[in-house]
Design a protein around this motif. Structure first.
Motif, PDB file in Angstrom:
ATOM      1  N   ALA A  68       0.828  -1.204   0.000  1.00 37.21           N
ATOM      2  CA  ALA A  68       0.000   0.000   0.000  1.00 37.21           C
ATOM      3  C   ALA A  68       0.863   1.255   0.000  1.00 37.21           C
ATOM      4  CB  ALA A  68      -0.921  -0.005   1.213  1.00 37.21           C
ATOM      5  N   LYS A  69       1.950   1.222   0.742  1.00 30.80           N
ATOM      6  CA  LYS A  69       2.849   2.378   0.821  1.00 30.80           C
ATOM      7  C   LYS A  69       3.541   2.636  -0.507  1.00 30.80           C
ATOM      8  CE  LYS A  69       6.959   3.908   3.344  1.00 30.80           C
ATOM      9  NZ  LYS A  69       7.954   3.510   4.338  1.00 30.80           N
ATOM     10  N   ASN A  70       3.807   1.577  -1.274  1.00 35.62           N
ATOM     11  CA  ASN A  70       4.565   1.690  -2.525  1.00 35.62           C
ATOM     12  C   ASN A  70       3.695   1.461  -3.748  1.00 35.62           C
ATOM     13  OD1 ASN A  70       7.239   2.141  -1.445  1.00 35.62           O
ATOM     14  ND2 ASN A  70       7.006   0.106  -0.578  1.00 35.62           N
ATOM     15  N   GLU A  71       2.451   1.842  -3.673  1.00 38.35           N
ATOM     16  CA  GLU A  71       1.533   1.681  -4.803  1.00 38.35           C
ATOM     17  C   GLU A  71       2.089   2.396  -6.034  1.00 38.35           C
ATOM     18  OE1 GLU A  71      -1.941   0.139  -6.436  1.00 38.35           O
ATOM     19  OE2 GLU A  71      -1.396  -0.005  -4.321  1.00 38.35           O
ATOM     20  N   GLY A  72       2.272   1.679  -7.110  1.00 36.89           N
ATOM     21  CA  GLY A  72       2.751   2.257  -8.356  1.00 36.89           C
ATOM     22  C   GLY A  72       4.257   2.459  -8.420  1.00 36.89           C
ATOM     23  N   LYS A  73       4.986   2.015  -7.402  1.00 36.50           N
ATOM     24  CA  LYS A  73       6.438   2.156  -7.415  1.00 36.50           C
ATOM     25  C   LYS A  73       7.050   0.825  -7.815  1.00 36.50           C
ATOM     26  CE  LYS A  73       6.414   5.841  -4.079  1.00 36.50           C
ATOM     27  NZ  LYS A  73       6.662   6.239  -2.720  1.00 36.50           N
ATOM     28  N   GLY A  74       8.325   0.825  -8.102  1.00 35.66           N
ATOM     29  CA  GLY A  74       9.004  -0.357  -8.622  1.00 35.66           C
ATOM     30  C   GLY A  74       9.375  -1.374  -7.560  1.00 35.66           C
ATOM     31  N   PHE A  75       9.895  -2.495  -8.046  1.00 38.20           N
ATOM     32  CA  PHE A  75      10.290  -3.612  -7.189  1.00 38.20           C
ATOM     33  C   PHE A  75      11.382  -3.210  -6.207  1.00 38.20           C
ATOM     34  CE2 PHE A  75      13.400  -6.974  -6.478  1.00 38.20           C
ATOM     35  CZ  PHE A  75      12.614  -7.882  -5.794  1.00 38.20           C
ATOM     36  N   LEU A  76      12.369  -2.425  -6.678  1.00 39.93           N
ATOM     37  CA  LEU A  76      13.498  -2.086  -5.815  1.00 39.93           C
ATOM     38  C   LEU A  76      13.059  -1.255  -4.614  1.00 39.93           C
ATOM     39  CD1 LEU A  76      16.283  -1.407  -8.441  1.00 39.93           C
ATOM     40  CD2 LEU A  76      15.970  -3.406  -6.996  1.00 39.93           C
ATOM     41  N   LYS A  77      12.101  -0.364  -4.803  1.00 43.48           N
ATOM     42  CA  LYS A  77      11.594   0.443  -3.681  1.00 43.48           C
ATOM     43  C   LYS A  77      10.887  -0.456  -2.669  1.00 43.48           C
ATOM     44  CE  LYS A  77      10.269   4.106  -1.400  1.00 43.48           C
ATOM     45  NZ  LYS A  77      10.911   4.220  -0.131  1.00 43.48           N
ATOM     46  N   LYS A  78      10.108  -1.402  -3.156  1.00 38.48           N
ATOM     47  CA  LYS A  78       9.438  -2.341  -2.253  1.00 38.48           C
ATOM     48  C   LYS A  78      10.461  -3.203  -1.527  1.00 38.48           C
ATOM     49  CE  LYS A  78       5.149  -2.683  -4.840  1.00 38.48           C
ATOM     50  NZ  LYS A  78       4.255  -3.543  -5.603  1.00 38.48           N
ATOM     51  N   ALA A  79      11.462  -3.676  -2.259  1.00 38.93           N
ATOM     52  CA  ALA A  79      12.502  -4.507  -1.648  1.00 38.93           C
ATOM     53  C   ALA A  79      13.266  -3.711  -0.601  1.00 38.93           C
ATOM     54  CB  ALA A  79      13.454  -5.032  -2.718  1.00 38.93           C
ATOM     55  N   PHE A  80      13.519  -2.437  -0.872  1.00 45.05           N
ATOM     56  CA  PHE A  80      14.207  -1.573   0.102  1.00 45.05           C
ATOM     57  C   PHE A  80      13.364  -1.435   1.369  1.00 45.05           C
ATOM     58  CE2 PHE A  80      14.961   2.661   1.902  1.00 45.05           C
ATOM     59  CZ  PHE A  80      16.317   2.560   2.176  1.00 45.05           C
ATOM     60  N   ASP A  81      12.061  -1.216   1.218  1.00 45.66           N
ATOM     61  CA  ASP A  81      11.200  -1.077   2.389  1.00 45.66           C
ATOM     62  C   ASP A  81      11.082  -2.382   3.172  1.00 45.66           C
ATOM     63  OD1 ASP A  81      10.821   1.587   2.008  1.00 45.66           O
ATOM     64  OD2 ASP A  81       8.840   1.402   1.098  1.00 45.66           O
ATOM     65  N   VAL A  82      11.069  -3.505   2.462  1.00 50.21           N
ATOM     66  CA  VAL A  82      11.066  -4.809   3.147  1.00 50.21           C
ATOM     67  C   VAL A  82      12.363  -4.958   3.939  1.00 50.21           C
ATOM     68  CG1 VAL A  82      11.195  -7.309   2.788  1.00 50.21           C
ATOM     69  CG2 VAL A  82       9.467  -5.971   1.589  1.00 50.21           C
ATOM     70  N   GLY A  83      13.483  -4.584   3.342  1.00 49.01           N
ATOM     71  CA  GLY A  83      14.771  -4.646   4.038  1.00 49.01           C
ATOM     72  C   GLY A  83      14.804  -3.741   5.249  1.00 49.01           C
ATOM     73  N   MET A  84      14.235  -2.550   5.128  1.00 45.32           N
ATOM     74  CA  MET A  84      14.203  -1.616   6.253  1.00 45.32           C
ATOM     75  C   MET A  84      13.286  -2.119   7.368  1.00 45.32           C
ATOM     76  SD  MET A  84      16.335   0.742   5.640  1.00 45.32           S
ATOM     77  CE  MET A  84      15.907   1.965   6.847  1.00 45.32           C
ATOM     78  N   SER A  85      12.352  -2.993   7.021  1.00 53.38           N
ATOM     79  CA  SER A  85      11.452  -3.567   8.023  1.00 53.38           C
ATOM     80  C   SER A  85      12.047  -4.804   8.678  1.00 53.38           C
ATOM     81  CB  SER A  85      10.121  -3.942   7.373  1.00 53.38           C
ATOM     82  OG  SER A  85       9.477  -2.817   6.857  1.00 53.38           O
ATOM     83  N   GLY A  86      13.270  -5.144   8.363  1.00 55.87           N
ATOM     84  CA  GLY A  86      13.911  -6.298   8.969  1.00 55.87           C
ATOM     85  C   GLY A  86      13.997  -7.484   8.050  1.00 55.87           C
ATOM     86  N   GLY A  87      13.699  -7.300   6.788  1.00 54.49           N
ATOM     87  CA  GLY A  87      13.753  -8.406   5.842  1.00 54.49           C
ATOM     88  C   GLY A  87      12.527  -9.294   5.984  1.00 54.49           C
ATOM     89  N   LEU A  88      12.525 -10.379   5.254  1.00 51.69           N
ATOM     90  CA  LEU A  88      11.363 -11.265   5.259  1.00 51.69           C
ATOM     91  C   LEU A  88      11.135 -11.887   6.629  1.00 51.69           C
ATOM     92  CD1 LEU A  88      11.894 -12.972   1.795  1.00 51.69           C
ATOM     93  CD2 LEU A  88      10.377 -11.084   2.373  1.00 51.69           C
ATOM     94  N   VAL A  89      12.212 -12.291   7.304  1.00 51.12           N
ATOM     95  CA  VAL A  89      12.070 -12.884   8.638  1.00 51.12           C
ATOM     96  C   VAL A  89      11.610 -11.819   9.634  1.00 51.12           C
ATOM     97  CG1 VAL A  89      13.302 -14.015  10.527  1.00 51.12           C
ATOM     98  CG2 VAL A  89      13.753 -14.680   8.171  1.00 51.12           C
ATOM     99  N   GLY A  90      12.165 -10.630   9.523  1.00 44.87           N
ATOM    100  CA  GLY A  90      11.764  -9.546  10.409  1.00 44.87           C
ATOM    101  C   GLY A  90      10.296  -9.195  10.256  1.00 44.87           C
TER     102      GLY A  90
END
Length: 123
Positions: A68-90
């Motif tokens: 929802a935060k990255n609506e219309g943005k690319g994969f790298l931005k989503k991946a960056f936000d996932v990383g900032m959230s602690g990664g998939l395990v986090g």
């Protein structure tokens, strides 16, 4: 250049790169980061216990928030936000942020008009 000399040249380049890498600041930095990450993972594993169903629910809710935060943005931005959230395990371990329930929509009604003998006497 024949194959033997090309192979020897490559071996020399790889050996030179390996010698430059060992003891370099970059290697020390990466080793420190890996050590700290490993310590943090052990501390978290010791202090956190979560069921598989809770982890699935947390992950799904957190991914929905990232999407929802990255609506219309690319994969790298989503991946960056996932990383900032602690990664998939986090994202499995972190409880999703509580979203307040939507307020009920009530139509605005004007106050009743008080009349006396056809005159408006409302305050």
């Amino acid at each position: 250049m024949n194959f033997t000399s090309i192979g020897a040249w490559l071996d020399n380049k790889i050996d030179s790169a390996n010698r430059s890498w060992k003891g370099s600041v970059a290697q020390q930095t990466i080793n420190n980061v890996m050590e700290r990450s490993q310590q943090a993972a052990h501390q978290v594993a010791d202090s956190v216990s979560i069921s598989a169903s809770s982890a699935k629910d947390n992950f799904q809710a957190n991914m929905d928030a990232v999407n929802a935060k990255n609506e219309g943005k690319g994969f790298l931005k989503k991946a960056f936000d996932v990383g900032m959230s602690g990664g998939l395990v986090g994202m499995m371990m972190k409880k999703p942020e509580a979203t307040p329930p939507p307020l009920p929509q009530t139509p605005a009604t004007p106050p009743p008009v008080q009349q006396h003998d056809g005159w408006n006497i409302s305050g």
